[in-house]
Scaffold this motif. Structure first.
Motif, PDB file in Angstrom:
ATOM      1  N   PRO A 222       0.799  -1.233   0.000  1.00  0.00           N
ATOM      2  CA  PRO A 222       0.000   0.000   0.000  1.00  0.00           C
ATOM      3  C   PRO A 222       0.830   1.281   0.000  1.00  0.00           C
ATOM      4  O   PRO A 222       0.306   2.350  -0.322  1.00  0.00           O
ATOM      5  CB  PRO A 222      -0.818  -0.116   1.301  1.00  0.00           C
ATOM      6  N   LEU A 223       2.117   1.189   0.347  1.00  0.00           N
ATOM      7  CA  LEU A 223       2.965   2.376   0.395  1.00  0.00           C
ATOM      8  C   LEU A 223       3.544   2.724  -0.977  1.00  0.00           C
ATOM      9  O   LEU A 223       4.078   3.821  -1.151  1.00  0.00           O
ATOM     10  CB  LEU A 223       4.115   2.161   1.390  1.00  0.00           C
ATOM     11  N   LEU A 224       3.450   1.802  -1.932  1.00  0.00           N
ATOM     12  CA  LEU A 224       4.035   2.006  -3.259  1.00  0.00           C
ATOM     13  C   LEU A 224       2.970   2.483  -4.237  1.00  0.00           C
ATOM     14  O   LEU A 224       1.774   2.302  -4.019  1.00  0.00           O
ATOM     15  CB  LEU A 224       4.632   0.689  -3.768  1.00  0.00           C
ATOM     16  N   PRO A 225       3.387   3.098  -5.344  1.00  0.00           N
ATOM     17  CA  PRO A 225       2.419   3.363  -6.415  1.00  0.00           C
ATOM     18  C   PRO A 225       1.768   2.057  -6.846  1.00  0.00           C
ATOM     19  O   PRO A 225       2.444   1.038  -6.997  1.00  0.00           O
ATOM     20  CB  PRO A 225       3.293   3.957  -7.533  1.00  0.00           C
ATOM     21  N   PRO A 226       0.452   2.046  -7.024  1.00  0.00           N
ATOM     22  CA  PRO A 226      -0.249   0.762  -7.202  1.00  0.00           C
ATOM     23  C   PRO A 226       0.166  -0.039  -8.431  1.00  0.00           C
ATOM     24  O   PRO A 226       0.210  -1.272  -8.365  1.00  0.00           O
ATOM     25  CB  PRO A 226      -1.725   1.173  -7.263  1.00  0.00           C
ATOM     26  N   ARG A 227       0.465   0.630  -9.533  1.00  0.00           N
ATOM     27  CA  ARG A 227       0.811  -0.144 -10.726  1.00  0.00           C
ATOM     28  C   ARG A 227       2.109  -0.934 -10.550  1.00  0.00           C
ATOM     29  O   ARG A 227       2.108  -2.165 -10.758  1.00  0.00           O
ATOM     30  CB  ARG A 227       0.903   0.776 -11.939  1.00  0.00           C
ATOM     31  N   PRO A 228       3.239  -0.303 -10.163  1.00  0.00           N
ATOM     32  CA  PRO A 228       4.437  -1.118  -9.931  1.00  0.00           C
ATOM     33  C   PRO A 228       4.261  -2.097  -8.777  1.00  0.00           C
ATOM     34  O   PRO A 228       4.863  -3.174  -8.777  1.00  0.00           O
ATOM     35  CB  PRO A 228       5.523  -0.082  -9.627  1.00  0.00           C
ATOM     36  N   ALA A 229       3.429  -1.749  -7.781  1.00  0.00           N
ATOM     37  CA  ALA A 229       3.186  -2.669  -6.675  1.00  0.00           C
ATOM     38  C   ALA A 229       2.491  -3.933  -7.179  1.00  0.00           C
ATOM     39  O   ALA A 229       2.816  -5.053  -6.750  1.00  0.00           O
ATOM     40  CB  ALA A 229       2.349  -1.990  -5.600  1.00  0.00           C
ATOM     41  N   ALA A 230       1.541  -3.771  -8.096  1.00  0.00           N
ATOM     42  CA  ALA A 230       0.844  -4.941  -8.640  1.00  0.00           C
ATOM     43  C   ALA A 230       1.799  -5.838  -9.416  1.00  0.00           C
ATOM     44  O   ALA A 230       1.760  -7.073  -9.275  1.00  0.00           O
ATOM     45  CB  ALA A 230      -0.312  -4.482  -9.533  1.00  0.00           C
ATOM     46  N   TRP A 231       2.646  -5.245 -10.240  1.00  0.00           N
ATOM     47  CA  TRP A 231       3.619  -6.054 -10.988  1.00  0.00           C
ATOM     48  C   TRP A 231       4.616  -6.733 -10.049  1.00  0.00           C
ATOM     49  O   TRP A 231       5.000  -7.889 -10.271  1.00  0.00           O
ATOM     50  CB  TRP A 231       4.349  -5.175 -11.996  1.00  0.00           C
ATOM     51  N   ALA A 232       5.036  -6.023  -9.006  1.00  0.00           N
ATOM     52  CA  ALA A 232       5.967  -6.614  -8.048  1.00  0.00           C
ATOM     53  C   ALA A 232       5.332  -7.797  -7.327  1.00  0.00           C
ATOM     54  O   ALA A 232       5.971  -8.846  -7.138  1.00  0.00           O
ATOM     55  CB  ALA A 232       6.423  -5.554  -7.038  1.00  0.00           C
ATOM     56  N   LEU A 233       4.074  -7.651  -6.919  1.00  0.00           N
ATOM     57  CA  LEU A 233       3.386  -8.753  -6.246  1.00  0.00           C
ATOM     58  C   LEU A 233       3.177  -9.933  -7.187  1.00  0.00           C
ATOM     59  O   LEU A 233       3.258 -11.097  -6.770  1.00  0.00           O
ATOM     60  CB  LEU A 233       2.041  -8.267  -5.702  1.00  0.00           C
TER      61      LEU A 233
END
Length: 332
Positions: free
Chosen positions: A24-35
């Motif tokens: 939740p602390l990251l920008p959502p788009r790169p966070a989704a790819w990272a997950l």
């Protein structure tokens, strides 16, 4: 192999604990790819480590050893894995495989049902408005995808909020968010430790759509109001299994929209990439050690001058065993 084969388990546990807190602390788009990358790599590492541990037990079954042309005594002397660990790994891997198969069937059924629903909708445009008083809004993936909203939901929102809601659902279709959801659910089915990561992923997808809707509308407050009003209006209304504007933890989404856009942070992404690299390297090292152990056990099963053709059609003799140290007492 004694240490490296267990590293993927440790990496999975660390990511399962930290990823839901950091995403939740990251920008959502790169966070989704990272997950998504974390789920894929750790699921493969989890299954690979279990398979290596299970194989060490299966390989010591006399009938299997006879078929593979290796020495059970040599394998037991070289293998650092206890038989009970190998048996437990085989059971966990079997259970995970069955769970993965069930989840894959469910995902396939959801895709088929979604496409059928798209075909049944009366309008031929991307937006389908249902003549229903129940407040409903969701994205229905298909070829092409559809945005489904009820008249009841439209009556609950103002003009700008309607635009925000439609932009949110279109962002789900444009980003193919159902593929991310499918990956997380399959990974969690194979490895139960990844369930918190899948939940965090669903929240990140809603935040991704929220941010894209805010960019389209040009007002983060309007999107926050649309999300909040849609969630209040649809409270108690059963939702279809689809990406909906009322998904995720709504208070956290509204709070994020009322604040500034999330800042880019590279440290969590770099740390996650390092952990995934360690997971891959450890699994490769464990596989290499397992292959070396099996070669040693095969050489120990042969006399120093014999040339034996294995079931795979490869010849094993002095030229293969050269450089592989086998203790004399392990030769048969």
């Amino acid at each position: 192999m004694l240490i490296s084969v267990y590293v993927p388990f440790a990496v999975t546990a660390v990511l399962a604990v930290l990823a839901p807190r950091l995403a939740p602390l990251l920008p959502p788009r790169p966070a989704a790819w990272a997950l998504a990358c974390a789920a894929l790599v750790t699921a493969v590492g989890w299954a690979g480590s279990l398979a290596l541990l299970a194989f060490t037990g299966v390989a010591q079954i006399p009938e299997v050893a006879e078929e593979g042309r290796w020495s059970v005594a040599a394998l037991r002397a070289e293998d650092p894995v206890y038989l009970v660990v190998a048996a437990g790994s085989a059971l966990v891997l079997a259970a995970g495989t069955v769970s993965l198969g069930v989840a894959a069937v469910r995902q396939t059924r959801h895709v088929v049902l979604a496409r059928r629903e798209c075909a049944r909708l009366p309008q031929e445009t991307e937006l389908a408005v249902l003549d229903d008083d129940a407040p409903i809004a969701f994205a229905l993936p298909g070829k092409p995808g559809r945005v489904v909203v009820s008249r009841g939901m439209l009556r609950c929102l103002g003009d700008q909020e309607r635009a925000a809601l439609l932009a949110h659902e279109r962002a789900h279709l444009r980003g193919r968010h159902h593929l991310f959801q499918g990956l997380w659910r399959l990974a969690a089915a194979l490895n139960p430790l990844l369930r918190p990561l899948a939940v965090a992923g669903d929240f990140v997808l809603e935040r991704w759509a929220d941010e894209e809707a805010a960019d389209r509308v040009g007002d983060r407050t309007v999107v926050a109001h649309a999300v909040g009003r849609a969630a209040l209006a649809s409270a108690g209304v059963s939702r279809p299994v689809a990406l909906a504007v009322t998904g995720g933890v709504v208070p956290q989404r509204v709070r994020a929209l009322l604040g500034p856009p999330p800042r880019r942070r590279s440290l969590p992404l770099v740390a996650g990439a390092v952990l995934l690299a360690v997971c891959c390297a450890s699994l490769a090292n464990a596989a290499s050690d397992s292959d070396r152990i099996m070669d040693s056990a095969q050489c120990a099963a042969q006399s120093p001058t014999a040339n034996v053709r294995t079931a795979a059609g490869h010849r094993h003799g002095p030229e293969l065993c050269r450089g592989v140290h086998v203790r004399p007492e392990l030769r048969r």
